[in-house]
Design a protein around this motif. Structure first.
Motif, PDB file in Angstrom:
ATOM      1  N   ALA A 110       0.958  -1.201  -0.030  1.00 17.45           N
ATOM      2  CA  ALA A 110       0.055   0.139   0.157  1.00 17.45           C
ATOM      3  C   ALA A 110       0.819   1.277   0.105  1.00 17.45           C
ATOM      4  CB  ALA A 110      -0.966  -0.094   1.223  1.00 17.45           C
ATOM      5  N   SER A 111       2.185   1.169   0.180  1.00 12.40           N
ATOM      6  CA  SER A 111       3.011   2.238   0.427  1.00 12.40           C
ATOM      7  C   SER A 111       3.696   2.908  -0.983  1.00 12.40           C
ATOM      8  CB  SER A 111       4.101   2.009   1.548  1.00 12.40           C
ATOM      9  OG  SER A 111       4.884   0.938   0.984  1.00 12.40           O
ATOM     10  N   LYS A 112       3.692   1.874  -1.890  1.00 15.42           N
ATOM     11  CA  LYS A 112       4.291   2.425  -3.154  1.00 15.42           C
ATOM     12  C   LYS A 112       3.560   2.024  -4.464  1.00 15.42           C
ATOM     13  CE  LYS A 112       8.031   4.080  -1.441  1.00 15.42           C
ATOM     14  NZ  LYS A 112       8.347   5.603  -1.703  1.00 15.42           N
ATOM     15  N   PRO A 113       3.925   2.624  -5.396  1.00 17.77           N
ATOM     16  CA  PRO A 113       3.205   1.970  -6.798  1.00 17.77           C
ATOM     17  C   PRO A 113       3.860   0.754  -7.457  1.00 17.77           C
ATOM     18  CG  PRO A 113       4.343   4.244  -6.722  1.00 17.77           C
ATOM     19  CD  PRO A 113       4.609   3.731  -5.573  1.00 17.77           C
ATOM     20  N   ALA A 164       8.035   8.205  -4.490  1.00 20.23           N
ATOM     21  CA  ALA A 164       7.017   7.547  -5.342  1.00 20.23           C
ATOM     22  C   ALA A 164       5.627   7.128  -4.830  1.00 20.23           C
ATOM     23  CB  ALA A 164       7.656   6.337  -5.932  1.00 20.23           C
ATOM     24  N   ILE A 165       4.657   7.796  -5.481  1.00 15.24           N
ATOM     25  CA  ILE A 165       3.085   7.675  -4.907  1.00 15.24           C
ATOM     26  C   ILE A 165       2.297   7.183  -6.040  1.00 15.24           C
ATOM     27  CG2 ILE A 165       1.374   8.857  -4.036  1.00 15.24           C
ATOM     28  CD1 ILE A 165       3.520   8.387  -1.932  1.00 15.24           C
ATOM     29  N   THR A 166       2.369   8.044  -7.274  1.00 18.65           N
ATOM     30  CA  THR A 166       1.619   7.726  -8.378  1.00 18.65           C
ATOM     31  C   THR A 166       2.320   6.992  -9.289  1.00 18.65           C
ATOM     32  OG1 THR A 166       0.628  10.072  -8.154  1.00 18.65           O
ATOM     33  CG2 THR A 166       0.386   8.829 -10.188  1.00 18.65           C
ATOM     34  N   CYS A 167       1.475   5.855  -9.899  1.00 18.11           N
ATOM     35  CA  CYS A 167       1.940   4.982 -10.680  1.00 18.11           C
ATOM     36  C   CYS A 167       2.164   5.176 -11.962  1.00 18.11           C
ATOM     37  CB  CYS A 167       1.518   3.497 -10.562  1.00 18.11           C
ATOM     38  SG  CYS A 167      -0.311   3.530 -11.232  1.00 18.11           S
ATOM     39  N   ALA A 186       0.377   3.930  -4.787  1.00 13.45           N
ATOM     40  CA  ALA A 186       0.324   4.021  -3.360  1.00 13.45           C
ATOM     41  C   ALA A 186      -0.992   4.488  -2.854  1.00 13.45           C
ATOM     42  CB  ALA A 186       1.395   4.884  -2.524  1.00 13.45           C
ATOM     43  N   ALA A 187      -1.523   4.019  -1.650  1.00 14.62           N
ATOM     44  CA  ALA A 187      -2.770   4.327  -1.080  1.00 14.62           C
ATOM     45  C   ALA A 187      -3.042   5.574  -0.774  1.00 14.62           C
ATOM     46  CB  ALA A 187      -3.069   3.344   0.296  1.00 14.62           C
ATOM     47  N   SER A 188      -2.279   6.610  -0.564  1.00 12.72           N
ATOM     48  CA  SER A 188      -2.409   7.918  -0.505  1.00 12.72           C
ATOM     49  C   SER A 188      -2.785   8.406  -1.779  1.00 12.72           C
ATOM     50  CB  SER A 188      -1.297   8.673  -0.011  1.00 12.72           C
ATOM     51  OG  SER A 188      -0.042   8.316  -0.779  1.00 12.72           O
ATOM     52  N   ASP A 189      -2.676   7.784  -2.920  1.00 14.45           N
ATOM     53  CA  ASP A 189      -3.234   8.355  -4.021  1.00 14.45           C
ATOM     54  C   ASP A 189      -4.386   7.393  -4.569  1.00 14.45           C
ATOM     55  OD1 ASP A 189      -3.491   8.206  -7.114  1.00 14.45           O
ATOM     56  OD2 ASP A 189      -1.758   9.543  -7.207  1.00 14.45           O
ATOM     57  N   GLY A 190      -4.074   6.261  -4.567  1.00 17.94           N
ATOM     58  CA  GLY A 190      -5.014   5.214  -5.075  1.00 17.94           C
ATOM     59  C   GLY A 190      -5.492   5.180  -6.493  1.00 17.94           C
TER      60      GLY A 190
END
Length: 129
Positions: free
Chosen positions: A30-33, A105-108, A53-57
């Motif tokens: 959940a922490s990374k793309p 890295a958040i957004t895949c 990542a879950a913060s973006d989803g």
């Protein structure tokens, strides 16, 4: 150490369905793309889908699989899934999951395999009658 372990290979008839799974250790998915990729014989590895990542989803899909494939994540099991419906022979290939653990890295990005750092072992999916 990060390890990604995918479910085994499968053979399915055209029009059939499969669910791929990818279980992680050493990394909270959940922490990374996280992404799914595939490689057909004689072709380059291509992105299939990814989930941020879950913060973006956010999720992304290749045009070739939109409406047929669904990516999801079970945080309790630390497992990534790819539900594949209405499969056709062009979906045949070795499927890989991969994690982008770059700092921040958040957004895949589904179609950029070079940015992914850790890869599963790859498993064969064959769609054939």
């Amino acid at each position: 150490q990060v390890q990604l372990v995918e479910s085994g290979g499968d053979l399915v008839q055209p029009g059939g369905s499969l669910r791929r799974s990818c279980t992680a250790s050493g990394l909270a998915l959940a922490s990374k793309p996280i992404g799914w990729f595939r490689q057909a014989p004689g072709k380059e590895r291509e992105g299939v889908s990814c989930i941020s990542a879950a913060s973006d989803g956010s999720v992304q899909y290749a045009d070739s699989v939109k409406g047929r494939f669904t990516i999801s994540r079970d945080t309790d099991k630390n497992t990534l899934y790819l539900q594949m419906n209405n499969l056709n022979p062009e979906d045949t290939g070795v499927y890989y999951c991969a994690a982008d653990v770059n700092p921040g890295a958040i957004t895949c990005i589904y179609n950029a395999p070079v940015i992914y750092d850790y890869w599963g072992q790859g498993t064969q999916v064959t769609v054939s009658s």
